[in-house]
Design a protein around this motif. Structure first.
Motif, PDB file in Angstrom:
ATOM      1  N   LYS A 894       0.860  -1.180   0.000  1.00 39.56           N
ATOM      2  CA  LYS A 894       0.000   0.000   0.000  1.00 39.56           C
ATOM      3  C   LYS A 894       0.888   1.219   0.000  1.00 39.56           C
ATOM      4  O   LYS A 894       1.685   1.415   0.915  1.00 39.56           O
ATOM      5  CB  LYS A 894      -0.843   0.011   1.282  1.00 39.56           C
ATOM      6  CG  LYS A 894      -2.286  -0.337   1.063  1.00 39.56           C
ATOM      7  CD  LYS A 894      -3.014  -0.228   2.380  1.00 39.56           C
ATOM      8  CE  LYS A 894      -4.387  -0.838   2.270  1.00 39.56           C
ATOM      9  NZ  LYS A 894      -5.052  -0.861   3.573  1.00 39.56           N
ATOM     10  N   LEU A 895       0.767   2.057  -1.023  1.00 39.85           N
ATOM     11  CA  LEU A 895       1.518   3.304  -1.059  1.00 39.85           C
ATOM     12  C   LEU A 895       0.627   4.403  -0.485  1.00 39.85           C
ATOM     13  O   LEU A 895      -0.562   4.472  -0.808  1.00 39.85           O
ATOM     14  CB  LEU A 895       1.911   3.634  -2.495  1.00 39.85           C
ATOM     15  CG  LEU A 895       2.774   2.582  -3.194  1.00 39.85           C
ATOM     16  CD1 LEU A 895       2.940   2.932  -4.642  1.00 39.85           C
ATOM     17  CD2 LEU A 895       4.114   2.477  -2.516  1.00 39.85           C
ATOM     18  N   ILE A 896       1.219   5.239   0.345  1.00 36.04           N
ATOM     19  CA  ILE A 896       0.416   6.256   1.035  1.00 36.04           C
ATOM     20  C   ILE A 896       0.880   7.653   0.642  1.00 36.04           C
ATOM     21  O   ILE A 896       2.088   7.919   0.600  1.00 36.04           O
ATOM     22  CB  ILE A 896       0.538   6.093   2.562  1.00 36.04           C
ATOM     23  CG1 ILE A 896       0.062   4.698   2.950  1.00 36.04           C
ATOM     24  CG2 ILE A 896      -0.256   7.147   3.288  1.00 36.04           C
ATOM     25  CD1 ILE A 896       0.384   4.341   4.356  1.00 36.04           C
ATOM     26  N   PHE A 913       5.338   8.854  -4.097  1.00 32.19           N
ATOM     27  CA  PHE A 913       6.492   8.403  -4.870  1.00 32.19           C
ATOM     28  C   PHE A 913       7.670   9.326  -4.638  1.00 32.19           C
ATOM     29  O   PHE A 913       7.497  10.437  -4.139  1.00 32.19           O
ATOM     30  CB  PHE A 913       6.164   8.377  -6.364  1.00 32.19           C
ATOM     31  CG  PHE A 913       5.005   7.496  -6.687  1.00 32.19           C
ATOM     32  CD1 PHE A 913       5.130   6.115  -6.606  1.00 32.19           C
ATOM     33  CD2 PHE A 913       3.782   8.020  -7.057  1.00 32.19           C
ATOM     34  CE1 PHE A 913       4.071   5.287  -6.898  1.00 32.19           C
ATOM     35  CE2 PHE A 913       2.713   7.202  -7.348  1.00 32.19           C
ATOM     36  CZ  PHE A 913       2.857   5.829  -7.267  1.00 32.19           C
ATOM     37  N   ASN A 914       8.843   8.856  -5.039  1.00 31.95           N
ATOM     38  CA  ASN A 914      10.035   9.663  -4.829  1.00 31.95           C
ATOM     39  C   ASN A 914      10.469  10.417  -6.068  1.00 31.95           C
ATOM     40  O   ASN A 914      11.186  11.394  -5.979  1.00 31.95           O
ATOM     41  CB  ASN A 914      11.181   8.778  -4.362  1.00 31.95           C
ATOM     42  CG  ASN A 914      10.943   8.284  -2.960  1.00 31.95           C
ATOM     43  OD1 ASN A 914      10.478   9.042  -2.105  1.00 31.95           O
ATOM     44  ND2 ASN A 914      11.221   7.016  -2.724  1.00 31.95           N
ATOM     45  N   SER A 915      10.075   9.925  -7.252  1.00 31.66           N
ATOM     46  CA  SER A 915      10.516  10.626  -8.460  1.00 31.66           C
ATOM     47  C   SER A 915       9.412  10.553  -9.505  1.00 31.66           C
ATOM     48  O   SER A 915       8.504   9.715  -9.418  1.00 31.66           O
ATOM     49  CB  SER A 915      11.789   9.983  -9.001  1.00 31.66           C
ATOM     50  OG  SER A 915      11.484   8.689  -9.439  1.00 31.66           O
ATOM     51  N   SER A 916       9.536  11.410 -10.485  1.00 27.59           N
ATOM     52  CA  SER A 916       8.503  11.406 -11.520  1.00 27.59           C
ATOM     53  C   SER A 916       8.594  10.143 -12.377  1.00 27.59           C
ATOM     54  O   SER A 916       7.628   9.733 -13.009  1.00 27.59           O
ATOM     55  CB  SER A 916       8.616  12.649 -12.392  1.00 27.59           C
ATOM     56  OG  SER A 916       9.953  12.890 -12.711  1.00 27.59           O
ATOM     57  N   LEU A 917       9.760   9.540 -12.364  1.00 27.03           N
ATOM     58  CA  LEU A 917       9.916   8.283 -13.095  1.00 27.03           C
ATOM     59  C   LEU A 917       9.031   7.194 -12.488  1.00 27.03           C
ATOM     60  O   LEU A 917       8.353   6.438 -13.189  1.00 27.03           O
ATOM     61  CB  LEU A 917      11.384   7.845 -13.025  1.00 27.03           C
ATOM     62  CG  LEU A 917      11.821   6.881 -14.106  1.00 27.03           C
ATOM     63  CD1 LEU A 917      11.888   7.599 -15.439  1.00 27.03           C
ATOM     64  CD2 LEU A 917      13.158   6.287 -13.745  1.00 27.03           C
ATOM     65  N   GLU A 918       9.033   7.179 -11.163  1.00 25.31           N
ATOM     66  CA  GLU A 918       8.173   6.212 -10.476  1.00 25.31           C
ATOM     67  C   GLU A 918       6.710   6.484 -10.775  1.00 25.31           C
ATOM     68  O   GLU A 918       5.920   5.564 -10.969  1.00 25.31           O
ATOM     69  CB  GLU A 918       8.394   6.302  -8.963  1.00 25.31           C
ATOM     70  CG  GLU A 918       9.677   5.663  -8.506  1.00 25.31           C
ATOM     71  CD  GLU A 918       9.887   5.819  -7.006  1.00 25.31           C
ATOM     72  OE1 GLU A 918      11.000   5.562  -6.563  1.00 25.31           O
ATOM     73  OE2 GLU A 918       8.931   6.221  -6.299  1.00 25.31           O
ATOM     74  N   VAL A 919       6.393   7.730 -10.827  1.00 24.64           N
ATOM     75  CA  VAL A 919       4.997   8.090 -11.101  1.00 24.64           C
ATOM     76  C   VAL A 919       4.608   7.602 -12.489  1.00 24.64           C
ATOM     77  O   VAL A 919       3.524   7.033 -12.687  1.00 24.64           O
ATOM     78  CB  VAL A 919       4.793   9.614 -10.996  1.00 24.64           C
ATOM     79  CG1 VAL A 919       3.353   9.981 -11.300  1.00 24.64           C
ATOM     80  CG2 VAL A 919       5.178  10.093  -9.619  1.00 24.64           C
ATOM     81  N   ALA A 920       5.513   7.813 -13.426  1.00 25.18           N
ATOM     82  CA  ALA A 920       5.227   7.433 -14.798  1.00 25.18           C
ATOM     83  C   ALA A 920       4.864   5.959 -14.884  1.00 25.18           C
ATOM     84  O   ALA A 920       4.015   5.547 -15.680  1.00 25.18           O
ATOM     85  CB  ALA A 920       6.442   7.724 -15.670  1.00 25.18           C
ATOM     86  N   ARG A 921       5.496   5.157 -14.022  1.00 27.67           N
ATOM     87  CA  ARG A 921       5.233   3.720 -14.008  1.00 27.67           C
ATOM     88  C   ARG A 921       3.802   3.434 -13.563  1.00 27.67           C
ATOM     89  O   ARG A 921       3.215   2.433 -13.916  1.00 27.67           O
ATOM     90  CB  ARG A 921       6.247   3.094 -13.058  1.00 27.67           C
ATOM     91  CG  ARG A 921       6.194   1.626 -12.885  1.00 27.67           C
ATOM     92  CD  ARG A 921       7.033   0.946 -13.927  1.00 27.67           C
ATOM     93  NE  ARG A 921       7.049  -0.479 -13.708  1.00 27.67           N
ATOM     94  CZ  ARG A 921       6.019  -1.275 -13.930  1.00 27.67           C
ATOM     95  NH1 ARG A 921       4.891  -0.761 -14.367  1.00 27.67           N
ATOM     96  NH2 ARG A 921       6.111  -2.568 -13.714  1.00 27.67           N
ATOM     97  N   LYS A 943       7.259  20.163  -9.801  1.00 25.95           N
ATOM     98  CA  LYS A 943       7.884  20.886  -8.706  1.00 25.95           C
ATOM     99  C   LYS A 943       8.325  20.037  -7.503  1.00 25.95           C
ATOM    100  O   LYS A 943       9.513  19.732  -7.389  1.00 25.95           O
ATOM    101  CB  LYS A 943       7.034  22.100  -8.313  1.00 25.95           C
ATOM    102  CG  LYS A 943       7.825  23.215  -7.665  1.00 25.95           C
ATOM    103  CD  LYS A 943       9.107  23.520  -8.464  1.00 25.95           C
ATOM    104  CE  LYS A 943      10.224  24.029  -7.552  1.00 25.95           C
ATOM    105  NZ  LYS A 943       9.821  25.175  -6.774  1.00 25.95           N
ATOM    106  N   PRO A 944       7.417  19.608  -6.662  1.00 21.71           N
ATOM    107  CA  PRO A 944       7.985  18.717  -5.646  1.00 21.71           C
ATOM    108  C   PRO A 944       8.183  17.356  -6.307  1.00 21.71           C
ATOM    109  O   PRO A 944       7.227  16.806  -6.862  1.00 21.71           O
ATOM    110  CB  PRO A 944       6.911  18.661  -4.561  1.00 21.71           C
ATOM    111  CG  PRO A 944       5.815  19.572  -5.008  1.00 21.71           C
ATOM    112  CD  PRO A 944       5.972  19.789  -6.475  1.00 21.71           C
ATOM    113  N   GLU A 945       9.371  16.858  -6.306  1.00 24.87           N
ATOM    114  CA  GLU A 945       9.687  15.594  -6.991  1.00 24.87           C
ATOM    115  C   GLU A 945       8.816  14.468  -6.433  1.00 24.87           C
ATOM    116  O   GLU A 945       8.707  14.280  -5.219  1.00 24.87           O
ATOM    117  CB  GLU A 945      11.169  15.257  -6.801  1.00 24.87           C
ATOM    118  CG  GLU A 945      11.691  14.133  -7.658  1.00 24.87           C
ATOM    119  CD  GLU A 945      11.694  14.459  -9.151  1.00 24.87           C
ATOM    120  OE1 GLU A 945      12.092  13.581  -9.908  1.00 24.87           O
ATOM    121  OE2 GLU A 945      11.306  15.576  -9.555  1.00 24.87           O
ATOM    122  N   GLY A 946       8.202  13.717  -7.340  1.00 24.19           N
ATOM    123  CA  GLY A 946       7.369  12.598  -6.910  1.00 24.19           C
ATOM    124  C   GLY A 946       5.915  12.981  -6.696  1.00 24.19           C
ATOM    125  O   GLY A 946       5.087  12.126  -6.414  1.00 24.19           O
TER     126      GLY A 946
END
Lengths: 1139, 377
Positions: A894-896, A913-921, A943-946
């Motif tokens: 579970k991601l919060i 998430f920690n980075s936009s790359l993770e978000v893209a996934r 702006k704020p990463e992730g």
């Protein structure tokens, strides 16, 4: 006297004559048997068909019962001479296992055996041998023996009751394929009271039945006399054992195994002297069980590990069954007993030595045999001895050398031709060559023992003649057609090939010739000569394919040792093998691989050429049919059946008819056939008829053909018959190569590079099992099993805690990951096994066929202290479901995240998430707030990463928490460590230590988990909540009834609290009044209490009075009753007396 | 990974590369092949062999392949057979049959039913064509499995050298094990069927081949029927050419097949004449009939494998003379599985002139191989 009288009465005598008897006789004769349907005849209506429904039900029930009885028919693979029955005697310590074995051995062999170690094999009957093994009190031994035992005698101290070991063993058995189990209750004499004895027996029996099956045999051994069980009781037990029948078990019908009953250390003594810890070469001995053992198999020795077999050879049976059955019972001489570990057993002839057991002390100096022993071996051993080999070697080196050169010249091409014969190979040539060779041999042989030479010579002349003749015949027989074919082929292929072909044939012939000669040298094999001659062509075919066929080590060991045990055949082969390799290297090695026999565009000869047509004309339905299939031929036989004498006439007639219809080509065939049919005598005809009859029967007589079950059963029977007979006439050493070492053979298996501890710490009381592994089972991968925690095990199992698993032959430690198979076929990670449900587990372990049972243990130490609080040791059981090289266990994740900014239905979420790359996934993934508002991840923001933009179905709150539910793949660790208890020193065998779980380590080191601060209990502090004053609008106040109206005056409680009372000072008159009132009140109170007291007393008295009256009344009534009954009984008595 | 070093089999040279890989996958034994074409101008593995490794990698799980820099040695550690849907572009150097044969041998023992789409050259001179795989090898397989539902080969496009463009779909069910068989009667040829195809050339060519082939075969048997397979557009691949495939069926449902395919003019081979091709195919078929046996000479290895892998019972099969390939296959089987066949000439009590060449009887006891990949419930 009176009672005896009826027996003296005359027996009834049937009448043998008269009208009635005649009638009866007539009846009997008509039916052929006594008429039993008397009632049916007398009252046919009663037996008439009256209810269709009932009939249907009856039919269905019958079918149900029949179907229930059916099992999937298996091919019966039990060998003709089975290995000894393995009887394991199991039980907790001090129940009388050794005593039982002793008394059974004494019963069967009449020899008392003291100090039993390891397995004891005895001949118990004309067709049965038994190996007794005692199981020590170690769960490892129990597991190993449960896997191999045919029958387990489960001993139990009746005076104590069942112990945990008994149930553990039963469970182990259930998991690894249930062998036959027979319970034996001992120490029954300790129970003195006959009633308790009876109840104990009953309760124990019923408990045993629930565990095994209702009605399972439980034996009672009532006591001990002179240190042995009562004779007739052990006799009964022995009888039960010797007539027992067994069902094949799945694992054992697919795997071969041995129970080692002897071992020898073959290492060079010098090496051991230099380094006592050096790796040893070990030979283990035992009867092959299960299915045939293949030399190429890998084996697993439980408690030691996987091993590659270096060599296998079969030995004469040390404990053979009687050869001829002369009498009903065994003669004393035939009652063999074989127990090498206990120092019993006669002379054992081995491959390179003879072992004489010296009572008790077990010595392994097999190398240094004295002269006399070698002589004995020479005489008795069927194989070549060392001396002979040496002499051979000279000869063979010489001829081999010759050959080497010859081969060098000749062999330049690959083995291409599948045919044996080639036309270039003329008979004369061969004869010449053979003669040449023989003469060579004679010369060579001249230096050696004279007797031999003469022998060879004679043999050679004879066999020469025979071989030549047979060869010639052979050639003539197959070659009228084949020569043509060869011709053609050679025309097609280039001339080089042809030369090579013929060269190959030649060398092959030569080789076989050589081999023949070598065989003849051997005394034992001389007997088989004729056979080899018969099968020489087959030998050649096999030689063509497998190279030097009788060399058992073909192709495997490239680097050769100068092993004295391998003799000269080996040396000779080495040369030829090298030749092979060279040849391969030269030509074949880098050719293009194709499964075609010839490329499609290779040139063919013209098959329409009449000469060629003859070769294949009968391959077509238009050609001549086989005699057994040809319609005209069949008709002829039918006619022959009808009238034996006129068969010829009919036959002729038939022929004419077919001759008319068929072509000219056919006619010639028919003519030839006629000639033949004329020739054979009546016997041949009868034979033929019989065959036809069989075929007919097979086709038409089988009324059960519709019954699939019966058909299957018959098929299997046929197959098993074929299995038994097909290789029957082959020589043993060849048969062994094709079929493997059959169960029942006594074999010796050699292993190389065995750790020294295996020998040093050898303990015969631990079973030595050699289990063969089938193809692919020596590999390791992920095993997916269905597992259930045992209901008697106290703890649940935790993922990542190492367990010891017994699966297949193996016992090993591994780390399972538990999971549950969800409906979408996903394996969801579980941290703990469910309490009462089965779940899946993945672990890294040996590849074992699906459906194999296994059990898991957490502790295997036989530590009494530990056992006490563990109780039942088997933690879980289950079976293999699937094998793979990777796992697919998914863990819930579970991601919060928290909202950063909220617009209408859009929100920016941070912290997930920690980075936009993770978000893209995760774009497009579903998310949800705690309050249940669903949404979707849209896109990452810069702006704020992730941080990302998400949309929801409704506006969310800033205080909401946003979840994203996903899955995370977890990999089970690749940890696999076999439990090597056999390598431990004897006193530590029960204390194998493997990987410890985290919990165990922490417990031992005294590390405690730091408690989560949030999980700590704290005092509850509740703040007082100040409420707002209630304000009622004036209007409403007015409308309210009075009681609900707010009172603006002083509240009563306020008054009590706040108002300060004024002290009252009475006037003297008032004082008087008040004292007066006080006195009056107190006197009144006094009066009242007095009155109460009196009433109580009165009531009590009254009650007593009443009670007394009642008692009086009762007494009187009792007396009265007594009187009445007395009278009544008197009256009755009187009546009785009167009556 | 965790593999005993003793278990590795090592070989030299590129020949029997496919055999070795297939047996390695089935037995789970790793192999090491060295000295691959070391003496040639182009040392190392060819494209078609690398393509085979790729294909095997696709249908297995956990396979490790290590090649050295020049490609002259390979270490192949097989995984477990997985199967499933596979799409593979075969190398044009070899026919699709080269790859199909491997799949035929492996397909039964996968975890999931295999559905492989292979693209490339459907027939050439050195490999069994897809028609032959369909008529001969699959027919052979059917004898060893009880239920052949789902075993199918569909030729959706044909394609010839040099550019290929053919496509076949091979479907194979999964089975626990093969069953032991005793096949000794191969019957007599009762009919001959065939297919002739002409791709990107005049359709009349197919008929010319048919005429000639029939001319030869009708001398032996009247029941000859040869189809012409009309392939148009994309179905006919990328290169011009033509070919013919013939099957002889016996009374015992044994199939002997032969085929011919035209030469490729564009790479300098001489032009083939359709009539010659037809006649050659017929002659080759007669040769196959002459060889005889229950198993076609091309699919001997498949039959041998199925026999070897069967239950621990005796199998007996009568074959024509062993081809070179099958002899090596037998040798390799001995090394991988430790199984030795009893090979002997068939002794027939009835006289059999005109029934082709001398037959060979192969007898063996199966090793009891079971499908280790399949999942049980």
């Amino acid at each position: 006297m009176e009672n005896a009288e009826p027996s003296k009465q005359k027996a009834h005598r049937d009448r043998h004559s008269g009208r009635k008897t005649d009638k009866k006789k007539a009846k009997k004769n008509a039916d052929g048997a006594i008429v039993e349907n008397d009632a049916k005849q007398k009252n046919p209506k009663a037996f008439a068909f009256n209810s269709a429904i009932r009939a249907e039900r009856r039919f269905r029930r019958k079918q149900d019962i029949n179907t229930k009885k059916e099992h999937i028919p298996l091919v019966d693979r039990t060998p003709i001479e089975p290995p000894p029955l393995l009887v394991a005697v199991v039980g907790p310590p001090k129940v009388g296992k050794t005593t039982l074995i002793n008394s059974l051995i004494k019963l069967f062999t009449k020899l008392p055996l003291t100090d039993i170690k390891g397995p004891v094999t005895i001949v118990t009957g004309k067709k049965r041998r038994i190996t007794f093994v005692e199981c020590n009190n170690d769960i490892n031994s129990m597991i190993d023996l449960a896997k191999v035992a045919d029958l387990a005698l489960l001993l139990c101290d009746a005076s104590f009751g069942f112990e945990m070991e008994v149930f553990e063993f039963l469970n182990i058995c259930q998991v690894h394929g249930m062998p036959k189990i027979m319970g034996v209750l001992t120490h029954l004499d300790m129970i003195k009271n006959s009633k308790t004895l009876k109840t104990t027996k009953k309760t124990l029996k019923h408990r045993f039945w629930t565990e095994v099956y209702p009605g399972a045999k439980l034996f009672y051994l009532s006591g001990i006399l002179h240190g042995e069980y009562l004779k007739n009781e052990s006799k009964n037990l022995g009888r039960f054992i010797s007539v027992m029948k067994f069902r094949p078990l799945q694992w054992r019908t697919t795997h071969s195994y041995l129970v080692g009953d002897r071992y020898e250390d073959l290492t060079n003594q010098e090496l051991i002297r230099q380094n006592p810890k050096c790796d040893r070469n070990v030979a283990l001995y035992g009867y092959v069980r299960g299915v045939p053992l293949k030399k190429e198999n890998w084996v697993h020795i439980p408690g030691f590990g996987d091993q590659k077999i270096h060599d296998v050879s079969f030995l004469p049976d040390p404990c053979p069954l009687p050869e001829q059955l002369k009498k009903r019972a065994l003669i004393e001489k035939e009652k063999f007993i074989y127990a090498p570990f206990s120092g019993v057993g006669g002379i054992v002839y081995d491959k390179d030595a003879v072992y004489v057991e010296l009572g008790g002390s077990h010595s392994y100096k097999n190398r240094e045999e004295d002269e006399s022993n070698t002589i004995v071996a020479n005489l008795l051993d069927v194989k070549e001895t060392l001396d002979e080999k040496m002499k051979h070697s000279e000869l063979q080196i010489f001829t081999g050398g010759d050959k080497l050169t010859a081969e060098d010249i000749d062999e330049s091409d690959s083995l291409i031709a599948p045919e044996k014969n080639s036309q270039t190979h003329s008979l004369v040539d061969e004869k010449f060559k053979q003669l040449l060779k023989k003469s060579f041999e004679k010369v060579n042989a001249g230096d050696r023992i004279r007797r031999r030479v003469v022998f060879n010579d004679k043999e050679n002349v004879d066999s020469d003649h025979d071989e030549l003749l047979s060869d010639a015949e052979d050639l003539e027989k197959d070659n009228d057609s084949e020569v043509d074919q060869q011709d053609m082929e050679n025309e097609e292929s280039d001339s080089e090939k042809e030369v090579a072909n013929s060269a190959n044939e030649e060398t092959d012939e030569e080789e076989s010739e050589e081999d023949d000669v070598k065989w003849k040298d051997d005394l034992m094999k001389k007997a088989r000569d004729s056979f080899f001659e018969r099968h020489s062509s087959n030998q050649n075919l096999m030689k063509l394919v497998y190279g030097s066929f009788d060399n058992k080590k073909a192709m495997e060991t490239v680097g050769m040792e100068e092993g004295s045990d391998d003799g000269i055949g080996e040396l000779f082969k080495k040369v030829s093998r090298n030749q092979h390799e060279i040849r391969e290297n030269k030509d074949i090695i880098n050719l293009t691989e194709s499964s075609l026999s010839l490329p499609w565009d290779s040139v063919m000869t013209d098959w329409t050429d009449p000469q060629k047509i003859i070769l294949i004309s009968n391959c077509f339905v238009t050609g001549k049919w086989k005699e057994s299939e040809d319609a005209s031929e069949l008709l002829k036989l039918d006619d022959a059946d009808l009238s034996d004498k006129d068969s010829e006439v009919f036959g002729d007639f038939e022929d004419l008819e077919t001759g008319e219809t068929h072509k000219a080509k056919d006619e010639t065939g028919e003519k030839r056939k006629r000639e033949e049919t004329d020739k054979p005598s009546d016997t041949a005809l009868i034979e033929k008829k019989k065959k036809l009859k069989e075929r007919f029967d097979a086709e038409y007589d089988n009324t059960d053909k519709s019954n699939h079950y019966e058909e299957l059963k018959m098929q299997n029977e046929k197959q098993s018959q074929l299995n038994k007979t097909v290789f029957e006439d082959m020589p043993e050493d060849m048969r062994v190569q094709i079929e493997g070492f059959r169960p029942g053979m006594y074999v010796r298996i050699e292993f190389k590079n065995v750790p020294a501890e295996f020998i040093q710490h050898f303990d015969p009381t631990y079973p030595l099992i050699i289990g063969a592994l089938n193809m692919g089972e020596e590999n390791i991968g992920y095993v997916n099993v269905k597992i259930k925690k045992h209901r008697w095990y106290k703890k649940i199992l935790k993922t990542n805690d190492p367990v010891i698993i017994s699966l297949g032959w193996r016992r090993f430690q591994t780390i399972p990951y538990y999971s549950k198979l969800e409906d979408d076929m996903k394996y969801r990670y579980l941290k703990y096994t469910p309490e009462h449900l089965a779940c899946n587990a993945h672990f890294w372990g040996p590849i074992t066929p699906q459906g194999t049972g296994f059990l898991a243990l957490q502790v295997i130490q036989s530590d009494q202290e530990a056992m006490k609080h563990i109780g039942f040791r088997i933690a879980a059981t289950g079976s293999v479901q699937e094998l793979d090289k990777s796992t697919k266990i998914m863990k819930k994740l579970k991601l919060i995240g928290h909202p950063l900014k909220i617009y209408k239905k859009t929100a920016f979420i941070k912290g997930m998430f920690n980075s936009s790359l993770e978000v893209a996934r995760f774009e497009g993934a579903r998310i949800k707030t705690v309050s249940g508002i669903r949404g979707q991840i849209k896109k990452a923001v810069n702006k704020p990463e992730g941080c990302f933009r998400a949309t929801f179905e409704d506006k969310i709150l800033l205080s909401d928490i946003v979840f994203c539910r996903t899955w995370y793949k977890v990999d089970a660790p690749q940890f696999y460590s076999p439990v090597n208890t056999l390598l431990l020193p004897p006193d530590k065998k029960g204390f194998w230590k493997g990987l410890r779980s985290t919990g165990e380590i922490k417990r031992e080191l005294g590390i405690r988990n730091a408690a989560n601060q949030d999980s700590m209990y704290t005092d509850i502090e509740r703040e007082q909540k100040p409420f707002k004053p209630l304000i009622i609008p004036n209007k409403l106040q007015k409308a309210l009834p009075y009681k609900d109206k707010p009172k603006h005056g002083v509240k009563l409680s306020e008054m009590k609290k706040g108002v300060q009372r004024v002290s009252v000072i009475r006037e003297p008159h008032e004082q008087k009044i008040s004292t007066m009132m006080k006195m009056l009140r107190s006197s009144y109170d006094q009066k009242q209490s007095k009155l109460k007291e009196e009433t109580k007393k009165r009531l009590e008295k009254h009650r007593q009075e009443i009670e007394a009256i009642e008692a009086d009344k009762g007494k009187k009534l009792k007396q009265k009753k007594k009187e009445v009954f007395r009278r009544k009984s008197k009256a009755q008595q009187k009546e009785k007396e009167r009556g | 990974m965790s593999v005993n070093r003793e278990n590795v089999l090592s070989y030299k040279g590129s020949n029997f590369f496919r055999q070795r890989l297939v047996l390695s996958v089935l037995s789970g034994k790793p192999i090491f092949i060295s000295d691959i074409r070391i003496l040639e101008d182009e040392p190392g593995l060819r494209e078609f062999e690398v393509s085979l490794i790729r294909l095997l990698d696709k249908i297995t799980n956990g396979t490790t392949v290590e090649l050295n820099e020049t490609g002259t040695s390979v270490y192949f550690l097989p995984g477990l057979l997985y199967g499933g849907e596979v799409d593979h572009d075969c190398s044009l150097e070899r026919g699709v049959g080269y790859y199909l044969e491997a799949l035929v041998m492996l397909g039964l023992f996968c975890k999931q039913p295999l559905k492989a789409t292979l693209k490339g050259v459907t027939s050439n001179n050195i490999d069994p064509s897809v028609d032959l795989v369909k008529t001969s090898m699959l027919q052979t397989m059917r004898k060893f499995i009880l239920d052949d539902e789902g075993l199918d080969l569909k030729i959706s496009k044909r394609g010839l050298r040099p550019l290929g463009g053919g496509e076949v779909i091979f479907k194979c069910p999964i089975r626990k094990q093969t069953r032991p068989v005793q096949l000794s009667d191969f019957g007599m040829v009762k009919r001959i069927r065939g297919t002739a195809y002409a791709l990107r050339v005049s359709p009349a060519i197919a008929n010319r081949m048919v005429d000639k082939a029939k001319g030869v075969l009708l001398q032996f048997i009247p029941d000859v029927y040869i189809n012409t397979d009309q392939c148009r557009g994309k179905q006919s691949g990328k290169s011009p050419g033509f070919g013919i495939h013939l099957v002889a069926e016996t009374t015992m449902d044994v199939c002997y097949s032969s085929e011919q395919v035209s030469n490729v003019v564009s790479i300098g081979e001489e032009t083939s004449v359709p009539e010659d091709l037809g006649a050659a195919a017929a002659q080759r078929l007669l040769y196959e009939i002459y060889l005889g046996g229950v198993i076609d000479s091309t699919s001997q290895s498949v039959a041998i494998l199925c026999m070897a892998l069967g239950d621990k019972d005796v199998s007996k099969v009568v074959m024509g003379p062993l081809s070179d390939y099958s002899i090596w296959f037998l040798r390799h089987l001995r090394e991988f599985f430790g199984i030795t066949f009893k090979i002997q000439h068939l002794e027939d009590e009835e006289e059999n002139t005109g029934r082709g060449c001398k037959k060979i009887l192969l007898t063996c006891v199966g090793i009891g191989y079971t499908n280790l990949s399949k999942r049980t419930i």
